[in-house]
Design a protein around this motif. Structure first.
Motif, PDB file in Angstrom:
ATOM      1  N   TYR A 266     -81.264 -14.472  -5.506  1.00 33.25           N
ATOM      2  CA  TYR A 266     -81.620 -15.192  -4.279  1.00 33.25           C
ATOM      3  C   TYR A 266     -80.499 -15.356  -3.259  1.00 33.25           C
ATOM      4  CZ  TYR A 266     -79.813 -19.358  -6.818  1.00 33.25           C
ATOM      5  OH  TYR A 266     -79.052 -20.239  -7.528  1.00 33.25           O
ATOM      6  N   VAL A 267     -79.251 -15.468  -3.656  1.00 34.92           N
ATOM      7  CA  VAL A 267     -78.204 -15.725  -2.670  1.00 34.92           C
ATOM      8  C   VAL A 267     -78.105 -14.590  -1.666  1.00 34.92           C
ATOM      9  CG1 VAL A 267     -75.724 -16.090  -2.315  1.00 34.92           C
ATOM     10  CG2 VAL A 267     -76.892 -17.204  -4.236  1.00 34.92           C
ATOM     11  N   SER A 268     -78.175 -13.348  -2.140  1.00 34.77           N
ATOM     12  CA  SER A 268     -78.051 -12.201  -1.238  1.00 34.77           C
ATOM     13  C   SER A 268     -79.211 -12.103  -0.259  1.00 34.77           C
ATOM     14  CB  SER A 268     -77.941 -10.903  -2.050  1.00 34.77           C
ATOM     15  OG  SER A 268     -79.103 -10.699  -2.845  1.00 34.77           O
ATOM     16  N   ARG A 269     -80.347 -12.734  -0.589  1.00 31.35           N
ATOM     17  CA  ARG A 269     -81.469 -12.745   0.355  1.00 31.35           C
ATOM     18  C   ARG A 269     -81.288 -13.787   1.437  1.00 31.35           C
ATOM     19  NH1 ARG A 269     -85.936 -14.576  -1.348  1.00 31.35           N
ATOM     20  NH2 ARG A 269     -85.349 -15.328  -3.417  1.00 31.35           N
ATOM     21  N   ARG A 270     -80.420 -14.766   1.209  1.00 31.97           N
ATOM     22  CA  ARG A 270     -80.237 -15.851   2.158  1.00 31.97           C
ATOM     23  C   ARG A 270     -78.947 -15.742   2.968  1.00 31.97           C
ATOM     24  NH1 ARG A 270     -85.315 -16.675   1.970  1.00 31.97           N
ATOM     25  NH2 ARG A 270     -86.083 -18.711   1.293  1.00 31.97           N
ATOM     26  N   PHE A 271     -77.942 -15.029   2.454  1.00 33.24           N
ATOM     27  CA  PHE A 271     -76.643 -14.987   3.117  1.00 33.24           C
ATOM     28  C   PHE A 271     -76.059 -13.584   3.147  1.00 33.24           C
ATOM     29  CE2 PHE A 271     -76.838 -19.359   1.553  1.00 33.24           C
ATOM     30  CZ  PHE A 271     -76.480 -20.070   2.676  1.00 33.24           C
ATOM     31  N   ASP A 272     -75.374 -13.307   4.229  1.00 30.34           N
ATOM     32  CA  ASP A 272     -74.483 -12.156   4.322  1.00 30.34           C
ATOM     33  C   ASP A 272     -73.097 -12.724   4.576  1.00 30.34           C
ATOM     34  OD1 ASP A 272     -74.055  -9.412   6.716  1.00 30.34           O
ATOM     35  OD2 ASP A 272     -73.064  -9.869   4.823  1.00 30.34           O
ATOM     36  N   PHE A 273     -72.240 -12.673   3.580  1.00 26.33           N
ATOM     37  CA  PHE A 273     -70.920 -13.275   3.694  1.00 26.33           C
ATOM     38  C   PHE A 273     -69.953 -12.440   4.529  1.00 26.33           C
ATOM     39  CE2 PHE A 273     -72.267 -15.115  -0.552  1.00 26.33           C
ATOM     40  CZ  PHE A 273     -72.602 -16.344  -0.006  1.00 26.33           C
ATOM     41  N   GLY A 274     -70.360 -11.234   4.903  1.00 25.56           N
ATOM     42  CA  GLY A 274     -69.525 -10.409   5.766  1.00 25.56           C
ATOM     43  C   GLY A 274     -68.199 -10.026   5.145  1.00 25.56           C
ATOM     44  N   LEU A 275     -68.192  -9.731   3.851  1.00 29.51           N
ATOM     45  CA  LEU A 275     -66.940  -9.422   3.158  1.00 29.51           C
ATOM     46  C   LEU A 275     -66.531  -7.972   3.393  1.00 29.51           C
ATOM     47  CD1 LEU A 275     -67.649 -11.216  -0.243  1.00 29.51           C
ATOM     48  CD2 LEU A 275     -66.366 -12.084   1.725  1.00 29.51           C
ATOM     49  N   ALA A 276     -65.296  -7.782   3.806  1.00 31.22           N
ATOM     50  CA  ALA A 276     -64.758  -6.435   3.991  1.00 31.22           C
ATOM     51  C   ALA A 276     -64.545  -5.786   2.628  1.00 31.22           C
ATOM     52  CB  ALA A 276     -63.454  -6.491   4.766  1.00 31.22           C
ATOM     53  N   PRO A 277     -64.564  -4.448   2.576  1.00 31.93           N
ATOM     54  CA  PRO A 277     -64.364  -3.764   1.287  1.00 31.93           C
ATOM     55  C   PRO A 277     -63.053  -4.139   0.593  1.00 31.93           C
ATOM     56  CG  PRO A 277     -65.181  -2.238   2.938  1.00 31.93           C
ATOM     57  CD  PRO A 277     -64.854  -3.500   3.671  1.00 31.93           C
ATOM     58  N   ASP A 278     -62.024  -4.453   1.388  1.00 28.93           N
ATOM     59  CA  ASP A 278     -60.732  -4.784   0.790  1.00 28.93           C
ATOM     60  C   ASP A 278     -60.484  -6.291   0.724  1.00 28.93           C
ATOM     61  OD1 ASP A 278     -60.552  -5.217   3.490  1.00 28.93           O
ATOM     62  OD2 ASP A 278     -58.570  -4.292   3.744  1.00 28.93           O
ATOM     63  N   ALA A 279     -61.532  -7.093   0.868  1.00 27.72           N
ATOM     64  CA  ALA A 279     -61.375  -8.550   0.840  1.00 27.72           C
ATOM     65  C   ALA A 279     -60.924  -9.025  -0.537  1.00 27.72           C
ATOM     66  CB  ALA A 279     -62.687  -9.222   1.224  1.00 27.72           C
TER      67      ALA A 279
ATOM     68  N   ASP B  98     -70.958 -15.145 -15.782  1.00 30.22           N
ATOM     69  CA  ASP B  98     -71.710 -14.464 -14.721  1.00 30.22           C
ATOM     70  C   ASP B  98     -70.867 -14.412 -13.449  1.00 30.22           C
ATOM     71  OD1 ASP B  98     -73.722 -13.317 -13.209  1.00 30.22           O
ATOM     72  OD2 ASP B  98     -74.756 -15.217 -12.843  1.00 30.22           O
ATOM     73  N   PRO B  99     -69.832 -13.577 -13.419  1.00 33.33           N
ATOM     74  CA  PRO B  99     -68.932 -13.552 -12.252  1.00 33.33           C
ATOM     75  C   PRO B  99     -69.635 -13.097 -10.980  1.00 33.33           C
ATOM     76  CG  PRO B  99     -67.969 -12.382 -14.132  1.00 33.33           C
ATOM     77  CD  PRO B  99     -69.410 -12.633 -14.457  1.00 33.33           C
ATOM     78  N   PHE B 100     -69.155 -13.608  -9.852  1.00 31.01           N
ATOM     79  CA  PHE B 100     -69.644 -13.192  -8.545  1.00 31.01           C
ATOM     80  C   PHE B 100     -69.415 -11.686  -8.396  1.00 31.01           C
ATOM     81  CE2 PHE B 100     -68.643 -13.053  -3.807  1.00 31.01           C
ATOM     82  CZ  PHE B 100     -69.975 -13.111  -3.412  1.00 31.01           C
ATOM     83  N   PRO B 101     -70.440 -10.911  -8.031  1.00 33.73           N
ATOM     84  CA  PRO B 101     -70.316  -9.441  -8.014  1.00 33.73           C
ATOM     85  C   PRO B 101     -69.190  -8.912  -7.129  1.00 33.73           C
ATOM     86  CG  PRO B 101     -72.614 -10.080  -7.851  1.00 33.73           C
ATOM     87  CD  PRO B 101     -71.814 -11.342  -7.723  1.00 33.73           C
ATOM     88  N   HIS B 102     -68.824  -9.639  -6.068  1.00 35.01           N
ATOM     89  CA  HIS B 102     -67.791  -9.155  -5.150  1.00 35.01           C
ATOM     90  C   HIS B 102     -66.411  -9.732  -5.447  1.00 35.01           C
ATOM     91  CE1 HIS B 102     -70.847  -7.196  -2.763  1.00 35.01           C
ATOM     92  NE2 HIS B 102     -71.526  -8.320  -2.685  1.00 35.01           N
TER      93      HIS B 102
END
Length: 360
Positions: free
Chosen positions: A73-86, A96-100
């Motif tokens: 559900y989080v990805s359906r509600r938010f785009d955190f705008g994380l850069a590939p090298d963030a 259950d680590p955060f995927p990014h």
């Protein structure tokens, strides 16, 4: 600043629950589960009498997805705008680590019974430190672009210090906790060690310490059992609603720069503060599902499903203004015998086989 993700489906052209089910089925077949779930979310609001079979369909879609909060559900509600090298820190990553995430920390790396209920720690080979959210000592100021802290702060012994630490180590982040309503209905505050009800009030993260009776709860976990192991279409519908409308059951707070916090203790004490080096004039609240602005962004200024306006109630002193009436109405208007997509060419043909296909 990152904002709420616009739902893939802004309107529902379908004129019946069956048509909505067929549209959701088409999205499933094309691999677009987000669009399928958005279609069902709109359909449930527009056709509340068909809520149970529509939500049961959503449950079967959720069952095919990765079983973590971000995917569900989080990805359906938010785009955190994380850069590939963030550089991304997940605080309280647990099993259950955060995927990014690029870095992890948890309060206990060896004892799986501390904060994980026996589940083994998962690190995915990432740098991992042992430290509590109240003291992120391994990390320097502003050492991360983003900090993720999900279902952690409700446990905190010192939430004021925890908030300051999150703002110290990162430029912006995401905080999620269960609402008091979720703790109450699922009867999980005591067994999960939740100390605080957490909500967002006018951009301020407000903690209110539970009393003894609130932590004790009802002592009956029947709704939790229905959620984790539903045995009927109605129970599947209930379980799906928790994931389809996550802002009703979780405080979901995306912040940038800093945020205000308030800690209300049972003894009457109240702590108020901001992040280090930031005054109130520069604080910027993120896009939060508990505010009218979130729904404006998500539904183009009006929370309208087709020609039906979804009712909500707003209490200026609280953030739980979400659509209580609409959420409850999903279960007050069930239609027996409705069959949507039950044939061999229906939605269930695209999903793993289950028990009963005809929806009650």
């Amino acid at each position: 600043m990152s904002s709420a993700v616009a739902t893939p489906i802004q309107s529902l052209p379908c004129d019946s629950p069956r048509a909505a089910a067929s549209e959701a089925e088409a999205h499933v077949r094309s691999g677009d589960t987000a669009a399928a779930l958005a279609t069902l979310e709109l359909a449930v609001a527009r056709f509340p009498a068909a809520a149970i079979p529509l939500l049961a369909m959503a449950h079967d879609i959720f069952a095919t997805m990765e079983q973590n909060r971000y995917a569900l559900y989080v990805s359906r509600r938010f785009d955190f705008g994380l850069a590939p090298d963030a550089r991304v820190l997940d605080v309280g990553s647990g099993h259950d680590p955060f995927p990014h995430a690029t870095h992890l920390c948890d309060v206990a790396l060896q004892d799986d019974h501390v904060g994980r209920n026996g589940a083994a720690l998962v690190t995915r080979g990432l740098p991992t430190n042992e430290c509590p959210v109240e003291d992120l000592f391994p990390y320097a100021d502003d050492s991360f672009d983003f900090v993720h802290c999900s279902h952690v702060l409700e446990h905190s012994d010192d939430p004021a210090r925890a908030c300051r630490e999150l703002m110290r180590v990162a430029k912006h982040g995401y905080i999620e906790t269960p609402t008091a309503g979720k703790d109450t209905f699922l009867d999980c505050a005591r067994d999960s060690g939740h100390r605080w009800s957490v909500e967002v009030v006018g951009g301020t993260l407000r903690f209110t310490e539970y009393g003894v009776a609130q932590r004790r709860g009802s002592g009956v976990d029947v709704l939790m059992r229905m959620h984790v192991a539903p045995e009927s279409q109605r129970e599947k519908a209930f379980s799906a609603l928790l994931l389809l409308r996550p802002e009703l059951f979780n405080t979901m707070f995306h912040w940038r720069g800093s945020f205000r916090y308030e800690i209300h203790h049972r003894d009457g004490r109240c702590e108020r503060g901001m992040g280090p080096g930031t005054d109130a004039s520069t604080a910027e609240a993120g896009a939060n599902p508990n505010t009218p602005a979130f729904y404006d962004a998500l539904y183009g200024g009006r929370y309208v499903m087709g020609d039906v306006s979804l009712p909500w109630s707003y209490d200026a002193d609280r953030t739980d203004w979400f659509a209580r009436v609409a959420a409850l109405s999903f279960f007050e208007h069930a239609v027996d015998g409705l069959d949507i997509g039950s044939g061999s060419g229906g939605l269930f043909a695209a999903l793993p086989p289950g028990p009963e296909r005809r929806l009650p």
